[in-house]
Write a protein that holds these residues in place. Structure first.
Motif, mmCIF file in Angstrom:
data_model
loop_
_atom_site.group_PDB
_atom_site.id
_atom_site.type_symbol
_atom_site.label_atom_id
_atom_site.label_comp_id
_atom_site.label_asym_id
_atom_site.label_seq_id
_atom_site.Cartn_x
_atom_site.Cartn_y
_atom_site.Cartn_z
ATOM 1 N N LEU A 153 26.483 81.569 30.265
ATOM 2 C CA LEU A 153 27.088 81.265 28.966
ATOM 3 C C LEU A 153 28.179 80.207 29.121
ATOM 4 C CD1 LEU A 153 27.387 84.839 27.404
ATOM 5 C CD2 LEU A 153 25.938 82.979 26.560
ATOM 6 N N ARG A 154 28.879 80.255 30.219
ATOM 7 C CA ARG A 154 29.962 79.305 30.468
ATOM 8 C C ARG A 154 29.439 77.889 30.689
ATOM 9 N NH1 ARG A 154 32.718 76.960 34.636
ATOM 10 N NH2 ARG A 154 31.272 77.832 36.181
ATOM 11 N N ALA A 214 20.144 84.060 31.111
ATOM 12 C CA ALA A 214 20.251 84.688 32.432
ATOM 13 C C ALA A 214 18.885 85.037 33.015
ATOM 14 C CB ALA A 214 21.117 85.941 32.337
ATOM 15 N N GLY A 215 17.813 84.637 32.323
ATOM 16 C CA GLY A 215 16.471 84.885 32.848
ATOM 17 C C GLY A 215 15.928 86.264 32.557
ATOM 18 N N GLU A 216 16.541 86.986 31.620
ATOM 19 C CA GLU A 216 16.088 88.318 31.270
ATOM 20 C C GLU A 216 15.141 88.259 30.079
ATOM 21 O OE1 GLU A 216 19.416 91.106 31.076
ATOM 22 O OE2 GLU A 216 20.615 89.655 32.196
ATOM 23 N N GLU A 217 14.435 89.356 29.829
ATOM 24 C CA GLU A 217 13.459 89.409 28.747
ATOM 25 C C GLU A 217 14.051 90.051 27.497
ATOM 26 O OE1 GLU A 217 10.382 88.103 28.686
ATOM 27 O OE2 GLU A 217 10.814 87.247 30.665
ATOM 28 N N VAL A 218 13.554 89.647 26.343
ATOM 29 C CA VAL A 218 13.936 90.265 25.065
ATOM 30 C C VAL A 218 12.669 90.445 24.233
ATOM 31 C CG1 VAL A 218 16.213 89.168 25.095
ATOM 32 C CG2 VAL A 218 14.335 88.054 23.872
ATOM 33 N N ARG A 219 12.780 91.200 23.157
ATOM 34 C CA ARG A 219 11.640 91.400 22.268
ATOM 35 C C ARG A 219 11.332 90.110 21.512
ATOM 36 N NH1 ARG A 219 12.483 97.273 19.267
ATOM 37 N NH2 ARG A 219 12.675 98.524 21.162
ATOM 38 N N GLU A 220 10.069 89.939 21.156
ATOM 39 C CA GLU A 220 9.676 88.768 20.375
ATOM 40 C C GLU A 220 10.047 88.924 18.913
ATOM 41 O OE1 GLU A 220 5.544 87.993 20.966
ATOM 42 O OE2 GLU A 220 5.820 87.255 23.016
ATOM 43 N N GLU A 221 10.192 90.149 18.448
ATOM 44 C CA GLU A 221 10.576 90.402 17.059
ATOM 45 C C GLU A 221 11.622 91.515 17.022
ATOM 46 O OE1 GLU A 221 6.707 89.501 14.321
ATOM 47 O OE2 GLU A 221 6.754 91.435 15.348
ATOM 48 N N VAL A 222 12.632 91.324 16.197
ATOM 49 C CA VAL A 222 13.658 92.352 15.983
ATOM 50 C C VAL A 222 13.884 92.456 14.485
ATOM 51 C CG1 VAL A 222 16.033 93.078 16.395
ATOM 52 C CG2 VAL A 222 14.774 91.863 18.189
ATOM 53 N N VAL A 280 29.797 94.941 29.649
ATOM 54 C CA VAL A 280 28.702 94.821 28.682
ATOM 55 C C VAL A 280 27.912 93.551 28.966
ATOM 56 C CG1 VAL A 280 28.077 94.615 26.255
ATOM 57 C CG2 VAL A 280 29.977 96.093 26.914
ATOM 58 N N VAL A 281 28.618 92.453 29.109
ATOM 59 C CA VAL A 281 28.000 91.186 29.501
ATOM 60 C C VAL A 281 28.047 91.115 31.025
ATOM 61 C CG1 VAL A 281 28.107 88.672 29.316
ATOM 62 C CG2 VAL A 281 28.796 90.103 27.376
ATOM 63 N N THR A 282 26.900 90.951 31.657
ATOM 64 C CA THR A 282 26.869 90.927 33.117
ATOM 65 C C THR A 282 27.494 89.639 33.649
ATOM 66 O OG1 THR A 282 24.718 89.819 33.282
ATOM 67 C CG2 THR A 282 24.704 92.228 33.048
ATOM 68 N N GLY A 283 27.829 89.654 34.926
ATOM 69 C CA GLY A 283 28.404 88.466 35.540
ATOM 70 C C GLY A 283 27.466 87.275 35.462
ATOM 71 N N ALA A 284 26.166 87.518 35.662
ATOM 72 C CA ALA A 284 25.180 86.441 35.584
ATOM 73 C C ALA A 284 25.093 85.873 34.176
ATOM 74 C CB ALA A 284 23.809 86.953 36.031
ATOM 75 N N GLN A 338 13.175 86.296 15.363
ATOM 76 C CA GLN A 338 11.998 85.961 16.164
ATOM 77 C C GLN A 338 12.423 85.221 17.426
ATOM 78 O OE1 GLN A 338 10.205 83.697 12.816
ATOM 79 N NE2 GLN A 338 8.332 84.812 13.277
ATOM 80 N N TYR A 339 11.727 85.522 18.495
ATOM 81 C CA TYR A 339 11.937 84.815 19.754
ATOM 82 C C TYR A 339 10.637 84.139 20.143
ATOM 83 C CZ TYR A 339 11.866 84.411 24.874
ATOM 84 O OH TYR A 339 11.698 83.963 26.160
ATOM 85 N N PHE A 340 10.694 82.823 20.297
ATOM 86 C CA PHE A 340 9.536 82.052 20.748
ATOM 87 C C PHE A 340 9.804 81.605 22.187
ATOM 88 C CE2 PHE A 340 9.371 81.708 16.166
ATOM 89 C CZ PHE A 340 8.011 81.811 15.884
ATOM 90 N N ASP A 341 9.055 82.151 23.103
ATOM 91 C CA ASP A 341 9.216 81.781 24.507
ATOM 92 C C ASP A 341 8.336 80.576 24.805
ATOM 93 O OD1 ASP A 341 9.632 81.530 27.167
ATOM 94 O OD2 ASP A 341 8.977 83.544 27.725
#
Length: 316
Positions: free
Chosen positions: A45-46, A262-270, A36-40, A182-185
């Motif tokens: 996280l570590r 990990a440098g991935e994208e997420v939604r700005e609002e959930v 579920v959680v990728t190696g990257a 909220q996500y503020f990039d």
């Protein structure tokens, strides 16, 4: 600021005379994350440092999920102490009443991972330490309380520093049965809160006016609108908050933090609405028809609140 660690000799023994070595412990702690959680994600996280600013309903909900996900380096900031009315939703017990929330949160982390490193700032977020806090982490979880103007100012300083340092920031609002995250990039956004609030606004607007700029009206659930509109002038009013809404932020934030680091994208609002998910279809339809009326009442109440403030009339 204090730094907390668990003495390995008092940590969980795992059936032996000594606790597992840090690498072995971490590997076993996070073993079931695989798939579920990728190696990257797990690696970052570590190694990353996460700032949790405000350890109450929102920030506090993210503490243990992040520790269980494998975050090992934390900065925790909160000047508040647990009160009895906090226990309906916050991760505390009667033994924690009167204790600093950040210090209790640090203990919760070390109970999960005795090898974690936790720095505690019992003064909370201030204009004096906002730069140090933001400059010592790779991501910010904003749970700063906004029930007072001092809290709003602290939140603004946190966002201002995150923007200056180009840090991703995740925050949330628990309202009735809905959790609004909220996500503020700030790696891309230059202005705190995307410019909907300026530093000058802190001196000319009330707490409520600022909150309604931070949270779009369309994201406030109907039942919360009905609750708030008659109480904007009530000084003794406390916004209702419940456990099942607050804890949702821990789920959302821990996943978002893993992806963002990990440098991935997420939604700005959930938006997750427990009441809507459980409510029968007929009741949902009735609430849908009721919403325009409650929204109008909220707009009118806020306009009256602004007028009273401009005229110098004190809330009751």
């Amino acid at each position: 600021m204090t730094e907390l660690r668990t003495d390995p000799q008092t940590a969980a023994r795992n059936g032996t005379d000594r606790p597992p070595a840090p690498e072995d412990f971490y590997g076993e702690l996070t073993r079931r994350n695989a798939g579920v959680v990728t190696g990257a994600q797990q690696e970052v996280l570590r190694t990353a440092t996460v700032l949790i600013a405000g350890c109450g309903s929102i920030g506090g909900a993210a503490v243990v999920p992040l520790a269980r996900m494998g975050v090992q380096h934390f900065l925790l900031a909160d000047s508040g102490e647990y009160e009895l009315n906090n226990l309906n939703r916050q991760h505390a017990t009667v033994r924690d009443l009167g204790r600093n929330k950040a210090e209790v949160a640090a203990e919760r982390i070390l109970e999960v991972n005795p090898h974690a490193e936790v720095r505690v700032f019992t003064e909370g977020v201030t204009a004096a330490n906002a730069a140090e806090l933001a400059g010592s982490c790779q991501i910010v979880v904003d749970g700063v309380d906004v029930t007072t103007m001092s809290g709003v100012r602290a939140k603004f300083q946190l966002h201002k520093r995150a923007a200056a340092l180009r840090l991703p920031l995740v925050t949330g609002w628990d309202m009735a049965g809905a959790l609004y995250a909220q996500y503020f990039d700030y790696r891309k956004i230059e202005k705190p809160f995307k410019g909907v609030i300026t530093e000058g606004d802190l001196d000319r607007l009330s707490t409520w006016e600022l909150i309604f700029r931070m949270v779009p009206l369309r994201r406030i659930p109907t039942e919360m609108l009905a609750e708030l509109s008659p109480n904007l002038e009530n000084r003794t009013y406390s916004v209702p908050q419940v456990a099942y809404t607050a804890v949702l932020f821990g789920s959302i934030a821990s996943h978002m933090v893993a992806k963002l680091l990990a440098g991935e994208e997420v939604r700005e609002e959930v938006v997750l609405d427990v009441h809507r998910a459980v409510r029968p279809a007929a009741a949902s339809s009735a609430l849908l028809f009721r919403r325009p009326r409650e929204a109008r009442r909220m707009v009118q109440a806020l306009a009256l609140h602004r007028l009273r403030r401009l005229l110098g009339k004190k809330p009751t």
